[in-house]
Design an enzyme around this catalytic site. Structure first.
Site, PDB file in Angstrom:
ATOM      1  N   ASP A   1      51.707  35.578  48.444  1.00 26.13           N
ATOM      2  CA  ASP A   1      51.132  35.554  47.007  1.00 26.13           C
ATOM      3  C   ASP A   1      51.920  35.651  45.854  1.00 26.13           C
ATOM      4  O   ASP A   1      53.285  36.048  46.267  1.00 26.13           O
ATOM      5  CB  ASP A   1      50.014  36.645  47.052  1.00 26.13           C
ATOM      6  CG  ASP A   1      49.221  36.966  45.840  1.00 26.13           C
ATOM      7  OD1 ASP A   1      48.862  35.882  45.206  1.00 26.13           O
ATOM      8  OD2 ASP A   1      49.205  37.934  45.056  1.00 26.13           O
TER       9      ASP A   1
ATOM     10  N   GLU B   1      43.940  42.813  30.183  1.00 23.16           N
ATOM     11  CA  GLU B   1      42.937  43.316  29.118  1.00 23.16           C
ATOM     12  C   GLU B   1      43.449  44.590  28.288  1.00 23.16           C
ATOM     13  O   GLU B   1      43.376  44.496  27.261  1.00 23.16           O
ATOM     14  CB  GLU B   1      41.522  43.581  29.827  1.00 23.16           C
ATOM     15  CG  GLU B   1      40.636  43.928  28.664  1.00 23.16           C
ATOM     16  CD  GLU B   1      39.228  43.728  29.507  1.00 23.16           C
ATOM     17  OE1 GLU B   1      38.775  44.584  29.845  1.00 23.16           O
ATOM     18  OE2 GLU B   1      38.588  42.407  29.249  1.00 23.16           O
TER      19      GLU B   1
END
EC number: 7.6.2.1
Length: 1198
Positions: free
Chosen positions: A426, A547
């Site tokens: 990944d 965020e």
């Protein structure tokens, strides 16, 4: 530190409004149907209706066995192994007259080996039992009637009970939230034990039950819940509650799952809905896929091969025995008079020779059973557990920052770590930190932010640009984190641009757009502010690092989000007119949450002037198409900037907004609430369809760019892994540009490497997509992918292709077609010939499918490494799954075989521990078979010499204890401690790792070679002992050696030879190995003394044989010395010749170490020269390729 949190009211927020509306009958369609049949009478657990339901109790058992099932199940597990089953059969046959030895001597070793494994199993299961006891005996407050709550154990809970859970306690079962200490009945939940995520989740009860704040309120509380049946889906729940004759919909927002923890909330009341094994967390506790190493599978084949040899030996012996027995008595003349064929049992009766041969076959099967190492499996299990402990205890794989060591979660695959051919990794959180920093932005078509990313530095190096040195050494150098005016490091913020910081944005040409941009960052999110009242500092609890970075950036640039109320968010905004901070409140009407299919998030707010605003942020792939015609003023510049940011390895989001009319909002809100309150399987789809209508005609503001830095040591680790010959594939969900530039940053890609890019950006595909014919699009797309793969293969097949490095880069859309059955082999053929493979925009399912394709298609060992829940399928599909215990939680770790804290530890895990474990297990198994062949062949040769009469050469207990005591411990020590080269040299000469990839040390050639060595030594031992002992007097009385003396002498030689063989073959002798090798020999003499001192009825042929016959005889000691030396000479000669003239790679390193050349750069480069090939990736290969290009240029210039 003291933190203060206001009591929040979230009933008006999107996620919580579902508790307010009534439930329509048509939305109830599934309740009561198949899969939705559960009925719960809350606060009435003892009612007759509850009794007939017969729901699961809350006692949870994770053990493999119970007291009653342990013996049968454990025995079944043991005797499923063919070797153990074989020894069980021979043990049973040992009680018949066919046995060549006593039954006890045959059964005891089997009992020891099987018993040891069962003890290991019982200890492991006992630990699980202790954990179960601790969990089941935890206490929780339960309503016992009349408003009184009392503590009881978790295991006593039943469906329908009302429980009171306090702050920092775990939920004892799956509960329906009824109320909490907050007025609006919300609570904060930590779900780390479920999904590994560390951020807090907000839950809210139905408004109808939110008044239940006191224990006494539950005196007369009654409710009926109808919901879905138990299932494993953590993120969905469909049900309804009938309370005070009204129906109310239940959603995941009211569901509190077992093993999650109550945080930042004083208490909650809940109704038990699922208990014990019906709870969602237990439903998810499926056993991981069973993985066996390739060596273990090959070992089974060797055992089967030895079984064939054993049966062949028995068959040949029985045929010969039958023929000789038939001819034993001719005309009254007995050839083998000592067997009394004229008056014998069926076993030696010439008249029944065929039956005698069959009986002899069974005797041979028992007698030659020592060809199969009975202690092999249990020894390997012990060794692997100890190898796992060494991995866990390695200080060099301990991460001080996160306080996490390496952890081998399974011990089955340690040797597989030394055979990895392909790594599938990944990107986010694995190669990178998943710790986002706001570094650049584009607002109103202007780019802001002067920071330099690691990818930009790598690209400057790639181009040989001097700019990189100016970036690093000059004033534009940006630290890992920015500092505020007080010099405090701000995590998540690394933005430097004087045009926009310190309030200077008010002087920019498009100050109004910048104001809206920063306001959107401060409002459009689901973060929760936490105020440190002592420090006056605000921190944020956000659902993702991205965020948090946005909210922090807005705060630092003048728009501080500081309060979230029931229907509003409050900001401290920088007023561009007065230049001062002013408080502004925005009424929060709806939150349209982010998900992987929408790829965007929006909020609908009303400002202080009464304007209705939709604020939206999302991926460029979905945002640009939603812009209004009058909202595209800065589109071209923003697109350019987004592409530049992607080139710099940054993650981008597009920000846009629109004003809504009152009528438009009201119409949307009605449909939205209706969709939210639906109780159906397609509820989420309905919500997406409704939100699709409002998120249109947006006005573009700009784009954000956050950096996810490479983890420390990633380029160096990849460089070293590449030098071993391991292929590295990156599977990521990021855009192609971002993935490519991360590839350059970590040296998976380099200048001059030819890129084979497969995507669906061809004009003809784009034209079809505009028309929208799905069938035509799919057909054309598939043909396009097939054509691009064929063209890539043609490039590789070209004359220059074999010496050049290629990189394959493919996007998710193309991958979907390439993984279809008729094309996946083409993709694999192309990919395995490329130096690097990068799959972009990959879904979790595609990651798993690619992993399966590589594993099954190549037949080589694959290792998958990832850190998030989206990597679980890939980790479980690979031969070895390595989980990174990083920012994204522990779900990948919980599904992995081995957990490490950072990617860089993979270098030591594979090159050091992997190589050692592979070498140790391979050598250990070869040695096991060698020593058993040596021993069994001496038994066979004596049998042949005794005309296959079934008489064993050795005493019964000599036979039984050979594998268990006298030769097994040195092999275990070999498997745990042996090192061909040190850890430093394993890392210095990475090509050594190829021995495992090519399986050099456990090839059939090497296995047969060891067996042949055992065969030769057995012949030398038998014939030398036979010729030396038999014709001569063994002592002063003139007596010749009998069976007892000959057997003990030959057995002594065997014990000496196999232990000395170990001492010669071993590379790294430790004190423990000395004890086990020489201690095994000493143990044999001590046993011979003790056993010979026992009564003749028990010790039989060994009675005082050592004291009276062997020890006093010089011949015994001379024969032992001579036979041992003679037996070891062939192997020693072969090893010396190989070491000198045909050295293996580890032999070369060992010689360099002995001659002190390991620190000689020239010699090291000579030994290492095979590590760097034209197709190798990594910065070392990149540097060499650049030097070669320079030299070629100089030569061409000349």
């Amino acid at each position: 530190m003291k933190t203060g949190r206001r009591k929040l009211h979230f009933s008006k927020i999107y996620s919580f409004t579902c508790g307010k509306a009534s439930l329509k009958d048509e939305e109830h369609s599934q309740i009561g149907g198949p899969g939705f049949s559960r009925v719960v009478y809350c606060n009435e657990p003892s009612s007759p209706e509850s009794g007939i339901r017969n729901y699961a109790v809350n006692y949870v058992r994770t053990t493999k066995y119970t007291a009653a099932s342990f013996l049968p199940k454990a025995l079944f597990e043991q005797f499923r192994r063919v070797a153990n089953f074989y020894f069980l059969v021979t043990g049973i046959l040992a009680f018949t007259p066919l046995a060549p030895y006593t039954a006890v001597s045959a059964v005891i070793p089997l009992i020891v080996v099987v018993g040891a494994t069962m003890v290991k199993e019982s200890i492991e299961d006992w630990h699980r039992k202790q954990q179960d006891i601790e969990v089941n005996n935890r206490k929780v407050n339960v309503h016992h009637g009349n408003g009184a709550f009392e503590y009881t154990e978790w295991k006593n809970l039943t469906v329908g009970d009302i429980v009171k859970v306090k702050k920092d306690e775990f939920f004892p079962a799956d509960l329906i939230l009824l109320s909490s200490s907050y007025e609006d009945a919300i609570c904060y939940v930590e779900t780390m034990n479920l999904d590994g995520e560390t951020n807090l989740k907000l839950k809210q009860a139905l408004e109808a039950t939110s008044f239940l704040h006191e224990d006494s309120n539950f005196m007369d509380f009654k409710a009926l819940v109808k919901c879905e049946d138990p299932n494993a889906n953590l993120y969905s729940f469909i049900g309804s509650m009938e309370f005070l004759e009204q129906q109310h919909p239940l959603t995941p927002q009211q569901l509190l799952l077992r093993d999650s923890k109550l945080r930042n909330t004083d208490y909650i009341y809940g109704a038990v809905i699922f208990t014990g094994h019906d709870t969602k967390v237990i439903q998810n506790s499926t056993a991981p896929p069973s993985k066996r190493s390739k060596i273990e599978k090959k070992m089974d084949k060797i055992v089967y091969f030895l079984f064939c040899v054993l049966f062949t030996m028995s068959f040949v012996g029985s045929i010969y025995f039958g023929i000789v027995t038939r001819d034993d008595l001719e005309n009254g003349i007995m050839k083998r008079w000592y067997l009394r064929p004229d008056n014998s049992t069926i076993f030696f009766d010439p008249k029944r020779a065929p039956v005698a041969a069959i009986y002899h076959f069974l005797t041979g099967v028992m007698l030659y059973s020592y060809l199969i190492p009975i202690s092999l499996y249990v020894s390997i299990e012990i060794v692997k557990v100890l190898q796992s402990i060494f991995i866990n205890q390695d200080i060099h794989m301990y991460c001080e920052e996160s306080d996490k060591p390496a952890h081998a979660r399974t011990s089955n695959l340690t040797e597989e770590l030394g055979q990895v051919d392909t790594i599938l990794s990944d990107k986010t959180g694995t190669l990178t930190c998943n710790s986002m920093e706001f570094i650049k932005c584009s607002v109103a078509g202007t780019a802001y932010g002067s920071g330099v990313t690691e990818v930009e530095k790598a690209m400057a190096k790639k181009r040989g640009s001097p700019l990189v040195h100016e970036m690093v050494n000059g004033g534009d150098h940006v630290k890992d984190s920015a500092e505020d005016s007080a010099g405090t490091i701000i995590k998540g913020y690394n933005f430097k641009d004087e045009r926009i910081t310190n309030g200077n944005w008010v002087n920019e040409p498009h100050a109004d757009v910048i104001q809206k941009f920063l306001r959107l960052l401060a409002i459009c999110h689901t973060a929760i502010p936490e105020v440190d009242e002592d420090m006056g500092r605000i921190t944020y609890e956000a659902e993702s690092p991205d965020e948090a970075a946005f909210v922090i950036a807005a705060r630092e640039l003048g728009f501080e989000f500081y309060r979230r109320m029931q229907t509003s968010v409050s900001l401290n905004e920088l007023d561009p007119v007065s230049g001062r901070k002013v408080k502004r409140l925005y009424k929060l009407l709806n939150v349209l949450e982010f998900n992987s299919s929408r790829k965007r998030m929006s909020v609908i707010v009303r400002d202080e002037e009464g304007k209705l605003l939709l604020l939206c942020k999302g991926a460029d792939s979905v945002m640009f198409e939603r812009l209004a015609k009058n909202g595209r003023e800065f589109e071209e510049e923003t697109r350019d900037h987004v592409n530049e940011y992607a080139d710099a390895g940054l993650r981008t989001l597009i920000l846009a907004y629109r004003e809504l009319s009152e009528e438009e909002f009201k119409e949307f809100n009605v449909k939205f609430i209706e969709a939210k309150n639906s109780v159906s399987a397609d509820r989420e789809t309905t919500i997406d369809e409704v939100t699709e209508t409002i998120e249109q005609d947006l006005i573009l503001l700009g784009a954000t760019a956050v950096e996810d830095k490479l983890q420390n040591g990633v380029p160096e680790c990849i460089d070293k892994l590449a030098q071993t010959g391991i292929k590295i594939w990156v599977l990521t969900g990021d855009k192609m540009e971002t993935a490519i530039n991360i590839g350059f940053a970590c040296s998976l890609l380099r200048q001059g490497m030819k890129q084979i890019i497969i995507n669906l950006d061809a004009p003809e595909i784009k034209a079809l997509e505009k028309v929208g014919e799905k069938g035509a699009i799919a057909k054309a797309s598939k043909e396009s992918v097939r054509r691009q793969i064929s063209e890539g293969k043609a490039q590789l097949a070209a004359p220059s292709g074999s010496s050049e490095a290629f990189a394959l880069i493919i996007d998710g859309k193309s991958l979907a077609y390439a993984l279809e059955n008729d094309m996946k082999n083409m993709l694999l053929e192309l990919a395995v010939r490329c130096a690097s493979v990068i799959c972009c925009r990959s879904s979790p399912k595609q990651k798993a499918l690619v992993t399966r394709l590589v594993k099954d298609g190549t037949g080589k060992t694959t290792l998958a490494i990832g850190d998030g829940a989206n990597d679980v399928g890939m980790l479980q599909e690979a031969d070895i799954g390595v989980g990174i215990s990083g920012v994204e939680g522990m779900q990948a770790v919980m599904s992995s075989d081995i957990a490490i804290a950072q990617f860089r530890f993979l270098e030591r895990l594979l090159l050091v521990h992997g190589h050692w474990c592979y070498r140790r297990i391979s050598s250990m198994i070869c040695y096991f078979f060698y020593k058993n062949v040596t021993f069994a062949v001496t038994v066979f040769l004596f049998e042949a010499n005794a005309s296959f009469s079934g008489q064993p050469a050795y005493n019964d207990w000599f036979l039984s204890l050979y594998n268990v005591f006298f030769t097994s411990l040195p092999v275990v020590a070999l498997g745990v401690f042996d090192q061909d080269v040190s850890a430093r040299l394993c890392l210095k000469f990475p090509l050594l790792y190829q021995q495992g990839v090519q399986n050099v040390l456990f090839s059939w050639r090497r296995i047969i070679g060891w067996m042949f060595n055992g065969l030769c030594q057995a012949f030398i031992i038998f014939f030398f002992c036979m010729k030396a002992v038999q014709p001569h007097a063994i002592n002063n009385d003139g007596k010749v050696a009998g069976l007892g003396i000959f057997g003990a002498t030959m057995y002594t030689c065997v014990v000496w030879v196999v232990n000395c063989q170990m001492a010669i073959a071993i590379s790294y002798l430790t004190f423990i190995q000395h004890i086990f090798i020489w201690g095994g020999i000493a143990l044999w003499y001590l046993f011979l003394l003790a056993y010979g001192a026992m009564s003749p009825g028990f010790s039989t042929t060994a009675y005082k044989v050592f004291v009276e016959s062997l020890a006093p005889s010089p011949l015994f000691w001379i024969v032992t010395l001579f036979v041992v030396i003679s037996a070891l000479v062939p192997y020693f000669s072969y090893s010396a010749i190989q070491m000198r003239f045909f050295p293996m790679y580890h032999n070369m390193i060992q010689l360099a170490t002995l001659e002190g050349q390991c620190d000689d750069p020239e010699y090291c480069n000579m030994v290492r020269q095979g590590s760097i090939r034209p197709t190798t990736v990594g910065f070392t290969a990149r540097s060499m390729a650049r030097n070669n290009r320079v030299q070629d240029g100089i030569q061409n210039h000349r």
